[in-house]
Write a protein that holds these residues in place. Structure first.
Motif, PDB file in Angstrom:
ATOM      1  N   LEU A 183       0.825  -1.211   0.000  1.00 32.60           N
ATOM      2  CA  LEU A 183       0.000   0.000   0.000  1.00 32.60           C
ATOM      3  C   LEU A 183       0.854   1.255   0.000  1.00 32.60           C
ATOM      4  CD1 LEU A 183      -2.948   1.069   0.210  1.00 32.60           C
ATOM      5  CD2 LEU A 183      -2.647   1.031   2.693  1.00 32.60           C
ATOM      6  N   ARG A 184       0.518   2.175  -0.879  1.00 34.04           N
ATOM      7  CA  ARG A 184       1.168   3.484  -0.917  1.00 34.04           C
ATOM      8  C   ARG A 184       0.075   4.540  -0.807  1.00 34.04           C
ATOM      9  NH1 ARG A 184       3.917   6.422  -6.035  1.00 34.04           N
ATOM     10  NH2 ARG A 184       4.894   8.170  -4.953  1.00 34.04           N
ATOM     11  N   PHE A 185       0.209   5.400   0.159  1.00 26.93           N
ATOM     12  CA  PHE A 185      -0.808   6.428   0.418  1.00 26.93           C
ATOM     13  C   PHE A 185      -0.193   7.802   0.127  1.00 26.93           C
ATOM     14  CE2 PHE A 185      -3.493   9.263   2.812  1.00 26.93           C
ATOM     15  CZ  PHE A 185      -4.758   8.699   2.715  1.00 26.93           C
ATOM     16  N   ILE A 186      -0.825   8.558  -0.752  1.00 22.55           N
ATOM     17  CA  ILE A 186      -0.328   9.883  -1.124  1.00 22.55           C
ATOM     18  C   ILE A 186      -0.901  10.916  -0.157  1.00 22.55           C
ATOM     19  CG2 ILE A 186      -0.087  11.599  -2.959  1.00 22.55           C
ATOM     20  CD1 ILE A 186       1.249   8.875  -3.523  1.00 22.55           C
ATOM     21  N   ARG A 187      -0.035  11.478   0.665  1.00 22.92           N
ATOM     22  CA  ARG A 187      -0.472  12.403   1.709  1.00 22.92           C
ATOM     23  C   ARG A 187      -0.895  13.754   1.148  1.00 22.92           C
ATOM     24  NH1 ARG A 187       1.439  16.573   4.648  1.00 22.92           N
ATOM     25  NH2 ARG A 187       1.030  16.628   6.899  1.00 22.92           N
ATOM     26  N   SER A 188      -0.151  14.281   0.187  1.00 22.74           N
ATOM     27  CA  SER A 188      -0.475  15.555  -0.457  1.00 22.74           C
ATOM     28  C   SER A 188       0.346  15.656  -1.731  1.00 22.74           C
ATOM     29  CB  SER A 188      -0.173  16.748   0.461  1.00 22.74           C
ATOM     30  OG  SER A 188       1.204  16.802   0.795  1.00 22.74           O
ATOM     31  N   PHE A 189      -0.032  16.582  -2.601  1.00 26.47           N
ATOM     32  CA  PHE A 189       0.724  16.716  -3.849  1.00 26.47           C
ATOM     33  C   PHE A 189       0.845  18.173  -4.294  1.00 26.47           C
ATOM     34  CE2 PHE A 189      -3.663  15.453  -4.778  1.00 26.47           C
ATOM     35  CZ  PHE A 189      -4.097  16.416  -5.694  1.00 26.47           C
ATOM     36  N   TYR A 190       0.739  19.089  -3.354  1.00 24.29           N
ATOM     37  CA  TYR A 190       0.774  20.508  -3.685  1.00 24.29           C
ATOM     38  C   TYR A 190       2.128  20.982  -4.190  1.00 24.29           C
ATOM     39  CZ  TYR A 190       3.214  21.249   0.746  1.00 24.29           C
ATOM     40  OH  TYR A 190       4.130  21.216   1.753  1.00 24.29           O
ATOM     41  N   ARG A 191       3.179  20.216  -3.904  1.00 27.34           N
ATOM     42  CA  ARG A 191       4.512  20.609  -4.369  1.00 27.34           C
ATOM     43  C   ARG A 191       4.839  20.079  -5.767  1.00 27.34           C
ATOM     44  NH1 ARG A 191       8.459  22.476  -0.986  1.00 27.34           N
ATOM     45  NH2 ARG A 191       7.940  22.726   1.226  1.00 27.34           N
ATOM     46  N   GLU A 192       4.005  19.217  -6.294  1.00 27.42           N
ATOM     47  CA  GLU A 192       4.303  18.612  -7.593  1.00 27.42           C
ATOM     48  C   GLU A 192       4.411  19.688  -8.682  1.00 27.42           C
ATOM     49  OE1 GLU A 192       4.991  15.463  -8.366  1.00 27.42           O
ATOM     50  OE2 GLU A 192       4.856  14.918  -6.245  1.00 27.42           O
ATOM     51  N   PRO A 193       5.484  19.669  -9.463  1.00 25.21           N
ATOM     52  CA  PRO A 193       5.671  20.701 -10.504  1.00 25.21           C
ATOM     53  C   PRO A 193       4.506  20.805 -11.489  1.00 25.21           C
ATOM     54  CG  PRO A 193       7.709  19.510 -10.150  1.00 25.21           C
ATOM     55  CD  PRO A 193       6.663  18.789  -9.355  1.00 25.21           C
ATOM     56  N   LEU A 194       3.929  19.678 -11.898  1.00 23.84           N
ATOM     57  CA  LEU A 194       2.816  19.734 -12.858  1.00 23.84           C
ATOM     58  C   LEU A 194       1.577  20.394 -12.243  1.00 23.84           C
ATOM     59  CD1 LEU A 194       2.924  16.294 -14.736  1.00 23.84           C
ATOM     60  CD2 LEU A 194       3.651  18.537 -15.559  1.00 23.84           C
ATOM     61  N   TYR A 195       1.388  20.202 -10.955  1.00 24.50           N
ATOM     62  CA  TYR A 195       0.260  20.843 -10.258  1.00 24.50           C
ATOM     63  C   TYR A 195       0.456  22.358 -10.206  1.00 24.50           C
ATOM     64  CZ  TYR A 195      -2.234  22.563  -6.121  1.00 24.50           C
ATOM     65  OH  TYR A 195      -2.981  23.309  -5.254  1.00 24.50           O
ATOM     66  N   ILE A 196       1.637  22.800  -9.790  1.00 23.63           N
ATOM     67  CA  ILE A 196       1.927  24.228  -9.714  1.00 23.63           C
ATOM     68  C   ILE A 196       1.860  24.861 -11.104  1.00 23.63           C
ATOM     69  CG2 ILE A 196       3.712  25.941  -9.170  1.00 23.63           C
ATOM     70  CD1 ILE A 196       2.335  24.692  -6.717  1.00 23.63           C
ATOM     71  N   LYS A 197       2.440  24.188 -12.084  1.00 21.55           N
ATOM     72  CA  LYS A 197       2.461  24.727 -13.450  1.00 21.55           C
ATOM     73  C   LYS A 197       1.051  24.877 -14.012  1.00 21.55           C
ATOM     74  CE  LYS A 197       4.608  23.988 -17.989  1.00 21.55           C
ATOM     75  NZ  LYS A 197       3.374  24.246 -18.778  1.00 21.55           N
ATOM     76  N   TYR A 198       0.176  23.920 -13.700  1.00 22.76           N
ATOM     77  CA  TYR A 198      -1.191  23.980 -14.225  1.00 22.76           C
ATOM     78  C   TYR A 198      -1.888  25.268 -13.775  1.00 22.76           C
ATOM     79  CZ  TYR A 198      -6.038  22.824 -15.194  1.00 22.76           C
ATOM     80  OH  TYR A 198      -7.330  22.859 -15.664  1.00 22.76           O
ATOM     81  N   PHE A 199      -1.844  25.538 -12.483  1.00 25.98           N
ATOM     82  CA  PHE A 199      -2.518  26.738 -11.978  1.00 25.98           C
ATOM     83  C   PHE A 199      -1.799  28.015 -12.400  1.00 25.98           C
ATOM     84  CE2 PHE A 199      -4.653  23.711  -9.184  1.00 25.98           C
ATOM     85  CZ  PHE A 199      -5.948  24.206  -9.210  1.00 25.98           C
ATOM     86  N   ALA A 200      -0.477  27.992 -12.424  1.00 19.77           N
ATOM     87  CA  ALA A 200       0.264  29.174 -12.856  1.00 19.77           C
ATOM     88  C   ALA A 200      -0.046  29.506 -14.312  1.00 19.77           C
ATOM     89  CB  ALA A 200       1.764  28.948 -12.668  1.00 19.77           C
ATOM     90  N   ASP A 201      -0.062  28.500 -15.168  1.00 20.25           N
ATOM     91  CA  ASP A 201      -0.367  28.728 -16.588  1.00 20.25           C
ATOM     92  C   ASP A 201      -1.788  29.230 -16.781  1.00 20.25           C
ATOM     93  OD1 ASP A 201       2.156  27.927 -17.296  1.00 20.25           O
ATOM     94  OD2 ASP A 201       1.569  25.945 -18.048  1.00 20.25           O
ATOM     95  N   LYS A 202      -2.705  28.664 -16.028  1.00 23.19           N
ATOM     96  CA  LYS A 202      -4.108  29.055 -16.158  1.00 23.19           C
ATOM     97  C   LYS A 202      -4.305  30.511 -15.728  1.00 23.19           C
ATOM     98  CE  LYS A 202      -8.560  26.888 -15.881  1.00 23.19           C
ATOM     99  NZ  LYS A 202      -9.230  25.595 -15.689  1.00 23.19           N
ATOM    100  N   ILE A 203      -3.653  30.889 -14.639  1.00 24.92           N
ATOM    101  CA  ILE A 203      -3.745  32.280 -14.173  1.00 24.92           C
ATOM    102  C   ILE A 203      -3.068  33.214 -15.162  1.00 24.92           C
ATOM    103  CG2 ILE A 203      -3.009  33.883 -12.368  1.00 24.92           C
ATOM    104  CD1 ILE A 203      -3.215  31.492 -10.398  1.00 24.92           C
ATOM    105  N   PRO A 221     -10.867  24.661 -11.454  1.00 29.26           N
ATOM    106  CA  PRO A 221      -9.695  23.785 -11.315  1.00 29.26           C
ATOM    107  C   PRO A 221      -9.606  22.793 -12.482  1.00 29.26           C
ATOM    108  CG  PRO A 221     -11.427  23.065  -9.851  1.00 29.26           C
ATOM    109  CD  PRO A 221     -11.936  24.316 -10.534  1.00 29.26           C
ATOM    110  N   PHE A 222      -9.014  21.629 -12.251  1.00 32.06           N
ATOM    111  CA  PHE A 222      -8.787  20.676 -13.339  1.00 32.06           C
ATOM    112  C   PHE A 222     -10.077  20.171 -13.982  1.00 32.06           C
ATOM    113  CE2 PHE A 222      -4.946  20.311 -10.742  1.00 32.06           C
ATOM    114  CZ  PHE A 222      -3.934  20.207 -11.685  1.00 32.06           C
ATOM    115  N   ASN A 223     -11.065  19.858 -13.155  1.00 31.73           N
ATOM    116  CA  ASN A 223     -12.302  19.225 -13.631  1.00 31.73           C
ATOM    117  C   ASN A 223     -11.983  17.978 -14.460  1.00 31.73           C
ATOM    118  OD1 ASN A 223     -13.967  20.914 -12.214  1.00 31.73           O
ATOM    119  ND2 ASN A 223     -14.265  22.363 -13.885  1.00 31.73           N
TER     120      ASN A 223
END
Length: 315
Positions: free
Chosen positions: A154-174, A297-299
């Motif tokens: 089992l692998r549990f993902i605690r958070s992913f706010y630091r992921e580059p693709l996540y940050i880039k998605y919102f930065a590009d959208k803004i 957001p992503f939707n």
């Protein structure tokens, strides 16, 4: 080679917009000790005596506003991401589970194990950790396996706010929105709030929200912005500043054209479509605001599936 599985977990939705369905949904949601930490001997009489006899009717009216083709956006978009990920990762068994509605986390786990999954990744669809969301999912998953003879890797993902693709998605959208709407005067980053007492007890959710804002702004460069918290429930003190209070005050401070983004949400739901896009828009415009733009957001965007694929493939 072990058969791999991926479980996406989201909050859940009522079965429909009737007060009866809302009562059932809210009863389960508000009985979660991760969500409401007040002792059950105090909380349960209040929940059953007042809240579940008044709030379902109000909530039903709000949910009616966001229904799209007979379905709730949170469920529709989560199912779309399940499909996106299955297409992107054909060798992985992908399923979705809901904390407070169908398909339940337990049912989805059972289905994955019945398909022979031996290596499972659980990804709660909350970029920032909080015990009220991710912690609750963790409890449910661990309780499911507590007395099981068949235990998987089992692998549990605690958070992913630091992921580059996540940050880039919102930065590009803004960035794209600001290029189109050149008169925007400020960005508003709105995150779901939690009681302040949860933070003092050790929940580091606001730290992760602040770091999210910082990382996105690092990509965007210097631009006026505010970080706020929404969706306060009950009389307790919650994280501040509140989104609604901020939007009511900004016009008198000379900020009348704003762009709203909610990086704590992966898909649109009641808190974004009704609270941010409608209720808070009204507050802002009624208090002298002139332009209010909400960025979703992503939707169902494949970009989220690509982000999850990258997270899952990291070892």
């Amino acid at each position: 080679m072990k058969k791999r599985g991926l479980l996406l977990v989201n909050l859940g939705t009522p079965e429909n917009t009737s007060p009866r369905a809302l009562r059932k949904y809210l009863k389960k949601f508000l009985s979660d000790r991760r969500v409401i930490k007040t002792h059950p001997l105090v909380w349960q009489p209040l929940l059953h005596g007042i809240i579940l006899n008044t709030r379902p009717r109000k909530s039903a009216r709000l949910y009616e506003k966001i229904v799209q083709e007979g379905e709730f956006p949170l469920l529709t978009y989560t199912a779309a991401q399940e499909k996106n990920l299955q297409e992107l990762c054909p060798d992985v068994e992908v399923a979705m589970g809901m904390s407070y509605s169908a398909p339940s986390i337990e049912t989805s786990l059972e289905n994955l194990l019945n398909k022979g999954v031996e290596e499972l990744t659980v990804l709660p669809m909350y970029p920032q950790y909080s015990g009220t969301t991710v912690g609750s999912v963790f409890d449910t998953v661990m309780n499911y396996f507590l007395k099981k003879d068949n235990i998987v890797d089992l692998r549990f993902i605690r958070s992913f706010y630091r992921e580059p693709l996540y940050i880039k998605y919102f930065a590009d959208k803004i960035r794209d929105a600001l290029a189109k709407e050149t008169d925007i005067e400020a960005l508003i980053f709105s995150y779901h709030g939690i009681p302040l007492s949860y933070v003092t007890a050790g929940d580091n959710y606001p730290e992760e929200c602040t770091e999210t804002t910082r990382l996105i702004m690092e990509e965007l460069g210097d631009f006026p912005h505010y970080q706020t918290y929404q969706s306060k429930f009950g009389p307790a003190e919650w994280l501040t500043p509140a989104t609604d209070d901020t939007l009511k005050k900004l016009p008198e401070q000379g900020v009348k054209k704003v762009l709203i983004v909610a990086p704590g949400f992966v898909v649109d739901c009641l808190e974004t479509l009704e609270e941010l896009e409608e209720e808070n828009r009204t507050y802002f415009l009624e208090n002298g605001g002139e332009k209010y733009i909400y960025l979703s957001p992503f939707n169902d965007d494949m970009a989220f599936a690509e982000l999850v694929k990258e997270i899952v493939e990291k070892k």
